[in-house]
Design a protein around this motif. Structure first.
Motif, PDB file in Angstrom:
ATOM      1  N   PRO A 147       0.835  -1.246   0.072  1.00 28.29           N
ATOM      2  CA  PRO A 147      -0.116  -0.023   0.089  1.00 28.29           C
ATOM      3  C   PRO A 147       0.924   1.229  -0.019  1.00 28.29           C
ATOM      4  CG  PRO A 147      -0.923  -1.659   1.634  1.00 28.29           C
ATOM      5  CD  PRO A 147       0.429  -2.188   1.088  1.00 28.29           C
ATOM      6  N   ILE A 148       2.014   1.133   0.470  1.00 28.33           N
ATOM      7  CA  ILE A 148       2.833   2.661   0.600  1.00 28.33           C
ATOM      8  C   ILE A 148       3.119   3.046  -0.601  1.00 28.33           C
ATOM      9  CG2 ILE A 148       5.284   3.405   1.280  1.00 28.33           C
ATOM     10  CD1 ILE A 148       5.048   1.239   3.591  1.00 28.33           C
ATOM     11  N   PRO A 149       3.703   2.618  -1.847  1.00 33.55           N
ATOM     12  CA  PRO A 149       3.950   3.331  -3.007  1.00 33.55           C
ATOM     13  C   PRO A 149       2.392   3.804  -3.671  1.00 33.55           C
ATOM     14  CG  PRO A 149       4.223   0.759  -3.288  1.00 33.55           C
ATOM     15  CD  PRO A 149       4.104   1.126  -1.724  1.00 33.55           C
ATOM     16  N   LEU A 150       1.432   3.137  -3.389  1.00 34.95           N
ATOM     17  CA  LEU A 150       0.375   3.478  -4.045  1.00 34.95           C
ATOM     18  C   LEU A 150      -0.354   4.692  -3.321  1.00 34.95           C
ATOM     19  CD1 LEU A 150      -1.499   0.237  -5.385  1.00 34.95           C
ATOM     20  CD2 LEU A 150      -0.287   1.862  -6.629  1.00 34.95           C
ATOM     21  N   TYR A 151      -0.396   4.598  -2.028  1.00 38.40           N
ATOM     22  CA  TYR A 151      -0.677   5.882  -1.474  1.00 38.40           C
ATOM     23  C   TYR A 151       0.213   7.088  -1.557  1.00 38.40           C
ATOM     24  CZ  TYR A 151      -4.785   3.650   0.382  1.00 38.40           C
ATOM     25  OH  TYR A 151      -6.033   3.053   0.636  1.00 38.40           O
ATOM     26  N   LEU A 152       1.415   6.638  -1.742  1.00 37.99           N
ATOM     27  CA  LEU A 152       2.314   7.865  -2.137  1.00 37.99           C
ATOM     28  C   LEU A 152       2.050   8.386  -3.246  1.00 37.99           C
ATOM     29  CD1 LEU A 152       5.678   6.617  -0.680  1.00 37.99           C
ATOM     30  CD2 LEU A 152       4.604   8.699   0.074  1.00 37.99           C
ATOM     31  N   LEU A 153       1.647   7.779  -4.405  1.00 35.17           N
ATOM     32  CA  LEU A 153       1.534   8.075  -5.668  1.00 35.17           C
ATOM     33  C   LEU A 153       0.187   8.953  -5.558  1.00 35.17           C
ATOM     34  CD1 LEU A 153       2.478   7.901  -8.527  1.00 35.17           C
ATOM     35  CD2 LEU A 153       0.787   5.923  -8.803  1.00 35.17           C
ATOM     36  N   MET A 154      -0.971   8.501  -4.731  1.00 35.51           N
ATOM     37  CA  MET A 154      -2.232   9.183  -4.658  1.00 35.51           C
ATOM     38  C   MET A 154      -1.881  10.382  -4.049  1.00 35.51           C
ATOM     39  SD  MET A 154      -4.750   6.037  -3.341  1.00 35.51           S
ATOM     40  CE  MET A 154      -6.171   6.900  -3.220  1.00 35.51           C
ATOM     41  N   ARG A 161      -3.942  10.382   5.005  1.00 31.48           N
ATOM     42  CA  ARG A 161      -3.452   9.228   4.115  1.00 31.48           C
ATOM     43  C   ARG A 161      -2.794   8.204   4.523  1.00 31.48           C
ATOM     44  NH1 ARG A 161      -5.671   9.798  -0.888  1.00 31.48           N
ATOM     45  NH2 ARG A 161      -4.652  11.739  -1.236  1.00 31.48           N
ATOM     46  N   VAL A 162      -1.987   8.460   5.757  1.00 27.87           N
ATOM     47  CA  VAL A 162      -1.331   7.395   6.465  1.00 27.87           C
ATOM     48  C   VAL A 162      -2.212   6.477   6.962  1.00 27.87           C
ATOM     49  CG1 VAL A 162       0.404   6.817   8.200  1.00 27.87           C
ATOM     50  CG2 VAL A 162       0.915   8.989   6.840  1.00 27.87           C
ATOM     51  N   PHE A 163      -3.132   6.839   7.718  1.00 28.52           N
ATOM     52  CA  PHE A 163      -4.143   6.079   8.354  1.00 28.52           C
ATOM     53  C   PHE A 163      -5.001   5.135   7.197  1.00 28.52           C
ATOM     54  CE2 PHE A 163      -8.616   5.078   9.445  1.00 28.52           C
ATOM     55  CZ  PHE A 163      -8.743   4.643  10.353  1.00 28.52           C
ATOM     56  N   SER A 164      -5.309   5.575   6.050  1.00 29.98           N
ATOM     57  CA  SER A 164      -5.850   4.775   5.010  1.00 29.98           C
ATOM     58  C   SER A 164      -4.861   3.742   4.515  1.00 29.98           C
ATOM     59  CB  SER A 164      -6.129   5.759   3.816  1.00 29.98           C
ATOM     60  OG  SER A 164      -7.204   6.805   3.895  1.00 29.98           O
ATOM     61  N   ALA A 165      -3.733   3.920   4.435  1.00 24.37           N
ATOM     62  CA  ALA A 165      -2.613   3.018   4.045  1.00 24.37           C
ATOM     63  C   ALA A 165      -2.461   1.929   5.184  1.00 24.37           C
ATOM     64  CB  ALA A 165      -1.195   3.575   3.664  1.00 24.37           C
TER      65      ALA A 165
END
Length: 448
Positions: free
Chosen positions: A111-118, A130-134
């Protein structure tokens, strides 16, 4: 109120070294503890997983292929646009293959790279959210992956000359499919429960079923599970089949986001109520029906008393929470077919189809009382507000929406001039209904 200017380097440094000014610490203490605990558990599990999991080339290639497919979906979301607030997407389509085909460690890390991309390609959201969602996706994925690999252990395989996935042959067996369905559902349930917990802590008055358990959300979860299972099976056969499944997933995601964008265009982002334009459109339809059928109808304008003082004393973030709290209180006291919206600033508008004068005053008084009992916790204190309400009746105070709104606005000014925290009519003496106030007994006790 949302600040649109970009912070300077100096302001960033000040906030960085003042944890109490971080957005997370403006939340209730229960929410802060919940988020910090969740992230800490994820970090601890990731450290243990890195120490105990042997990284294999086939698994790394599978993870990279799934993350790349998810990245294509994120880019498609950016081109279409993103609505404000909670957004439903189909990224679970890519989490489920990771859960089923790879060791649990990968569910924590992918999840880390995709949420960083988002965060950097779609929308700069509040970082802790965002961190909570990941963290929620990671913990739910780790739990489901652990259960699946306990039920159906499988070795690394090469299925067609292309690197396959760990446990791929086990997945496409009869026993593996049953376990996969169970664990995909487990992942979705865990994800939903963790998010619902945060919503419950941040807005205790919100009913559980109206946040994440409504029928539409359950249908979307079912679709996500089904598509995720299909992608998992195709990945188990060959990673090249991701090229086949990616276009239909993009189409489904585009349709889902387009529907949410349409809904967002009708709603107020801070309260979730109808915005002024959407409310007016619905109100005109109801008004025409009432005139045609001869049914009564009432309009209320609700204004938060001394709202500027709340913003000046506690800040605009707390002011936004007050707006949400008032909106929630109003929603819970109205019938399903009543129409409530945010008119602008601290004003709300309510349309009451079928309500005569007595019913409209009764509903308005109930709203006033309910809001006055709402207390919003802020640090070591609580914020309470009151509202003033103006009431206007169809055929009594006007025959079109403009006349009714003007009459209700006049009544609202009368309520404020009379001391606030009360309900008023624009021409109380002419229609024989006395002005209601916070200290007056109920209408039934006064014989009205």
């Amino acid at each position: 109120m949302t600040l649109t200017r970009h912070p300077t380097a100096e302001s960033n440094c000040r906030v960085l070294f003042r944890p109490r000014e971080w957005a997370l610490f403006t939340q209730p203490r229960a929410v802060v503890g919940y988020v910090v605990t969740l992230v800490a558990v994820d970090v601890l599990l990731a450290v243990v997983g890195l120490c105990t999991t042997v990284l294999r080339a086939e698994e790394l290639l599978t993870a990279a292929a799934v993350v790349a497919s998810g990245a294509v979906c994120v880019e498609a979301m950016r081109r279409l646009g993103m609505p404000q607030g909670m957004v439903r997407d189909l990224l679970g389509t890519w989490w489920i293959p990771v859960v089923l085909l790879l060791p649990p460690l990968y569910a924590l890390l992918t999840p880390i790279p995709l949420y960083l991309l988002m965060q950097y390609r779609i929308q700069r959201a509040v970082v802790f959210r965002r961190v909570f969602s990941a963290a929620v996706v990671a913990l739910a994925g780790f739990s489901a992956s652990t259960v699946f690999h306990a039920l159906v252990p499988g070795p690394v395989v090469l299925l067609d000359g292309v690197a396959g996935a760990a446990g791929g042959s086990a997945l496409i067996s009869g026993e593996g499919i049953g376990a996969a369905v169970l664990c995909a559902v487990l992942f979705t349930v865990c994800n939903t429960v963790l998010i619902a917990g945060a919503l419950r802590l941040s807005v205790p008055e919100e009913p559980r079923r109206t946040t994440v358990w409504d029928s539409e959300s359950l249908l979307l979860d079912a679709v996500e599970v089904c598509v995720g299972l299909i992608v998992s099976v195709l990945c188990a056969l060959s990673l090249l089949l991701l090229l086949v499944v990616l276009p239909p997933v993009l189409l489904l995601q585009r349709s889902l986001l387009f529907q949410q964008l349409q809904t967002a265009a009708r709603t107020d982002p801070k309260t979730g109520l109808l915005n002024a334009v959407a409310w007016e459109r619905v109100a005109k339809t109801e008004l025409a029906r009432a005139l045609r059928t001869g049914c009564p109808l009432a309009v209320l304008i609700v204004d938060i008393d001394h709202f500027k003082k709340v913003n000046d004393t506690h800040g605009h973030l707390i002011g936004d929470q007050v707006l949400l709290g008032v909106a929630t209180a109003l929603n819970h006291q109205l019938r399903q077919y009543d129409v409530v919206g945010r008119f602008g600033g601290e004003e709300f508008v309510v349309l009451l189809p079928g309500a005569d004068m007595a019913e409209a005053c009764r509903v308005a008084e109930r709203l006033r009382t309910r809001v006055g009992r709402t207390a919003l916790p802020v640090n070591d204190t609580t914020v309470t507000v009151t509202v003033s309400i103006g009431v206007a009746l169809l055929r009594v105070h006007g025959r079109d929406l403009l006349e009714l709104m003007a009459a209700a606005d006049l009544a609202l000014y009368r309520a404020k001039d009379s001391g606030r925290d009360r309900v008023c009519l624009p021409v109380a003496k002419a229609v024989g209904i006395p002005v209601r106030s916070a200290n007056d007994p109920p209408a039934e006790a006064r014989g009205s």
